[in-house]
Design a protein around this motif. Structure first.
Motif, PDB file in Angstrom:
ATOM      1  N   ILE A 150     -23.961 -39.286  66.161  1.00  0.00           N
ATOM      2  CA  ILE A 150     -24.400 -40.447  65.089  1.00  0.00           C
ATOM      3  C   ILE A 150     -23.098 -41.553  65.362  1.00  0.00           C
ATOM      4  N   VAL A 151     -23.370 -42.775  65.232  1.00  0.00           N
ATOM      5  CA  VAL A 151     -22.535 -43.897  65.209  1.00  0.00           C
ATOM      6  C   VAL A 151     -22.906 -44.253  63.946  1.00  0.00           C
ATOM      7  N   ASP A 152     -22.255 -44.472  62.666  1.00  0.00           N
ATOM      8  CA  ASP A 152     -22.805 -44.676  61.351  1.00  0.00           C
ATOM      9  C   ASP A 152     -21.964 -45.825  61.058  1.00  0.00           C
ATOM     10  N   THR A 153     -22.780 -47.060  60.878  1.00  0.00           N
ATOM     11  CA  THR A 153     -22.068 -48.277  60.726  1.00  0.00           C
ATOM     12  C   THR A 153     -22.460 -48.930  59.350  1.00  0.00           C
ATOM     13  N   SER A 154     -21.691 -50.185  59.257  1.00  0.00           N
ATOM     14  CA  SER A 154     -21.904 -51.005  58.016  1.00  0.00           C
ATOM     15  C   SER A 154     -22.835 -52.046  58.169  1.00  0.00           C
ATOM     16  N   LYS A 155     -23.375 -52.721  57.085  1.00  0.00           N
ATOM     17  CA  LYS A 155     -24.465 -53.756  57.290  1.00  0.00           C
ATOM     18  C   LYS A 155     -23.953 -54.680  58.156  1.00  0.00           C
ATOM     19  N   ALA A 156     -22.722 -55.204  58.098  1.00  0.00           N
ATOM     20  CA  ALA A 156     -22.436 -56.122  58.835  1.00  0.00           C
ATOM     21  C   ALA A 156     -22.579 -56.009  60.516  1.00  0.00           C
ATOM     22  N   VAL A 157     -22.603 -54.717  61.020  1.00  0.00           N
ATOM     23  CA  VAL A 157     -22.665 -54.486  62.455  1.00  0.00           C
ATOM     24  C   VAL A 157     -24.180 -54.533  62.403  1.00  0.00           C
ATOM     25  N   TRP A 158     -25.061 -54.030  61.608  1.00  0.00           N
ATOM     26  CA  TRP A 158     -26.428 -54.299  61.982  1.00  0.00           C
ATOM     27  C   TRP A 158     -26.838 -55.705  61.821  1.00  0.00           C
ATOM     28  N   ASP A 159     -26.452 -56.512  61.082  1.00  0.00           N
ATOM     29  CA  ASP A 159     -26.969 -58.049  60.855  1.00  0.00           C
ATOM     30  C   ASP A 159     -26.195 -58.558  62.340  1.00  0.00           C
ATOM     31  N   ALA A 160     -25.217 -58.229  62.818  1.00  0.00           N
ATOM     32  CA  ALA A 160     -24.531 -58.980  64.305  1.00  0.00           C
ATOM     33  C   ALA A 160     -25.415 -58.319  65.318  1.00  0.00           C
ATOM     34  N   LEU A 161     -26.023 -57.261  64.900  1.00  0.00           N
ATOM     35  CA  LEU A 161     -26.848 -56.793  66.331  1.00  0.00           C
ATOM     36  C   LEU A 161     -28.430 -57.374  66.183  1.00  0.00           C
ATOM     37  N   GLY A 162     -28.823 -57.929  65.102  1.00  0.00           N
ATOM     38  CA  GLY A 162     -29.923 -58.412  64.722  1.00  0.00           C
ATOM     39  C   GLY A 162     -30.917 -57.361  64.570  1.00  0.00           C
ATOM     40  N   LEU A 163     -30.490 -56.201  63.872  1.00  0.00           N
ATOM     41  CA  LEU A 163     -31.431 -55.161  63.122  1.00  0.00           C
ATOM     42  C   LEU A 163     -31.560 -55.241  61.793  1.00  0.00           C
ATOM     43  N   ASP A 164     -32.587 -54.816  61.419  1.00  0.00           N
ATOM     44  CA  ASP A 164     -32.967 -54.634  60.054  1.00  0.00           C
ATOM     45  C   ASP A 164     -32.640 -53.362  59.361  1.00  0.00           C
ATOM     46  N   THR A 165     -31.572 -53.426  58.538  1.00  0.00           N
ATOM     47  CA  THR A 165     -31.057 -51.936  58.006  1.00  0.00           C
ATOM     48  C   THR A 165     -32.085 -51.122  56.957  1.00  0.00           C
ATOM     49  N   ASP A 166     -33.375 -51.670  56.810  1.00  0.00           N
ATOM     50  CA  ASP A 166     -34.342 -51.077  56.208  1.00  0.00           C
ATOM     51  C   ASP A 166     -34.849 -50.150  57.354  1.00  0.00           C
ATOM     52  N   VAL A 167     -34.760 -50.358  58.534  1.00  0.00           N
ATOM     53  CA  VAL A 167     -35.155 -49.418  59.442  1.00  0.00           C
ATOM     54  C   VAL A 167     -34.262 -47.848  59.322  1.00  0.00           C
ATOM     55  N   GLY A 168     -32.981 -48.147  59.205  1.00  0.00           N
ATOM     56  CA  GLY A 168     -32.066 -47.119  58.762  1.00  0.00           C
ATOM     57  C   GLY A 168     -31.533 -46.164  60.245  1.00  0.00           C
ATOM     58  N   VAL A 169     -32.303 -46.288  61.211  1.00  0.00           N
ATOM     59  CA  VAL A 169     -31.829 -45.383  62.270  1.00  0.00           C
ATOM     60  C   VAL A 169     -32.214 -45.903  63.682  1.00  0.00           C
ATOM     61  N   VAL A 170     -31.453 -46.578  64.539  1.00  0.00           N
ATOM     62  CA  VAL A 170     -31.853 -47.093  65.958  1.00  0.00           C
ATOM     63  C   VAL A 170     -31.115 -46.482  66.836  1.00  0.00           C
ATOM     64  N   PRO A 171     -31.610 -46.655  68.214  1.00  0.00           N
ATOM     65  CA  PRO A 171     -30.876 -45.984  69.569  1.00  0.00           C
ATOM     66  C   PRO A 171     -29.900 -47.396  69.885  1.00  0.00           C
ATOM     67  N   VAL A 172     -28.581 -46.595  70.237  1.00  0.00           N
ATOM     68  CA  VAL A 172     -27.609 -47.636  70.706  1.00  0.00           C
ATOM     69  C   VAL A 172     -26.779 -46.754  71.875  1.00  0.00           C
ATOM     70  N   THR A 173     -25.760 -47.653  72.709  1.00  0.00           N
ATOM     71  CA  THR A 173     -25.130 -47.005  73.307  1.00  0.00           C
ATOM     72  C   THR A 173     -23.733 -47.450  72.775  1.00  0.00           C
ATOM     73  N   TRP A 174     -22.852 -46.811  73.014  1.00  0.00           N
ATOM     74  CA  TRP A 174     -21.288 -46.952  72.547  1.00  0.00           C
ATOM     75  C   TRP A 174     -20.111 -46.934  73.499  1.00  0.00           C
ATOM     76  N   SER A 175     -19.110 -47.393  73.467  1.00  0.00           N
ATOM     77  CA  SER A 175     -17.932 -46.991  74.310  1.00  0.00           C
ATOM     78  C   SER A 175     -16.631 -47.433  73.672  1.00  0.00           C
ATOM     79  N   ASP A 176     -15.486 -47.142  74.146  1.00  0.00           N
ATOM     80  CA  ASP A 176     -14.197 -47.635  73.807  1.00  0.00           C
ATOM     81  C   ASP A 176     -14.275 -49.056  74.186  1.00  0.00           C
ATOM     82  N   ALA A 177     -13.714 -49.828  73.295  1.00  0.00           N
ATOM     83  CA  ALA A 177     -13.783 -51.393  73.786  1.00  0.00           C
ATOM     84  C   ALA A 177     -12.284 -51.542  74.288  1.00  0.00           C
TER      85      ALA A 177
END
Length: 177
Positions: A150-177
């Motif tokens: 799990i990568v649990d994020t704020s609403k701001a992250v969802w908004d920046a990724l163009g995703l709807d928070t009502d979905v609640g769960v989406v596939p992502v990849t992550w890495s150290d930046a």
């Protein structure tokens, strides 16, 4: 008729994802456990050496996004403000954070006993292809309800990724930046 079947399949997939998601009220609760389960018991704790490097609960993600990649994960939305479903104050600093901040909580193994506190991570949406950088401020406790991916994020992250928070769960990849 085909559009009705497609709508049904989309709704069924959304319900399945919600059922597989960790309970939000439990996911970020902080309990003081004696040891980091991924820390090598034979190593100096300050060295931060991990055991079971092939174990997804304890593995570190790719260091950069060069050439694509990153570690596959499930992104959930959570509240980091006082009184929201996210549990207690953030593990990294004991403070509450605004949901307008680009912030994240990582599953226990990825949180690495706090070694990722205040470090930037790059999160990429599998759906939109957009990437953002967020700061790790908390742990999504895998010993008390949070899954290991799990990568649990704020609403701001969802908004920046163009995703709807009502979905609640989406596939992502992550890495150290």
């Amino acid at each position: 008729m085909a559009s009705t079947k497609l709508a049904f399949l989309a709704a069924a997939a959304a319900v399945l994802l919600l059922l597989l998601a960790p309970p939000r009220a439990v996911a970020r609760h902080h309990h003081h456990e004696p040891a980091d389960p991924c820390l090598d018991a034979d190593a100096d704790a300050s060295a931060g050496l991990l055991r079971h490097k092939d174990d997804p609960r304890c593995s570190s993600p790719a260091v950069s996004q060069k050439g694509g990649g990153g570690t596959r994960a499930v992104m959930t939305v959570n509240g980091f403000e006082k009184g929201q479903e996210g549990g207690g104050a953030a593990a990294c600093d004991g403070h509450w954070h605004s949901n307008r901040e680009m912030i994240a909580a990582l599953s226990t193994g990825w949180f690495a006993g706090g070694r990722r506190c205040h470090k930037p991570i790059r999160i990429t949406s599998v759906r939109t292809g957009r990437s953002v950088v967020a700061t790790v401020v908390d742990e999504c406790d895998s010993r008390h309800g949070c899954r290991d991916n799990i990568v649990d994020t704020s609403k701001a992250v969802w908004d920046a990724l163009g995703l709807d928070t009502d979905v609640g769960v989406v596939p992502v990849t992550w890495s150290d930046a």
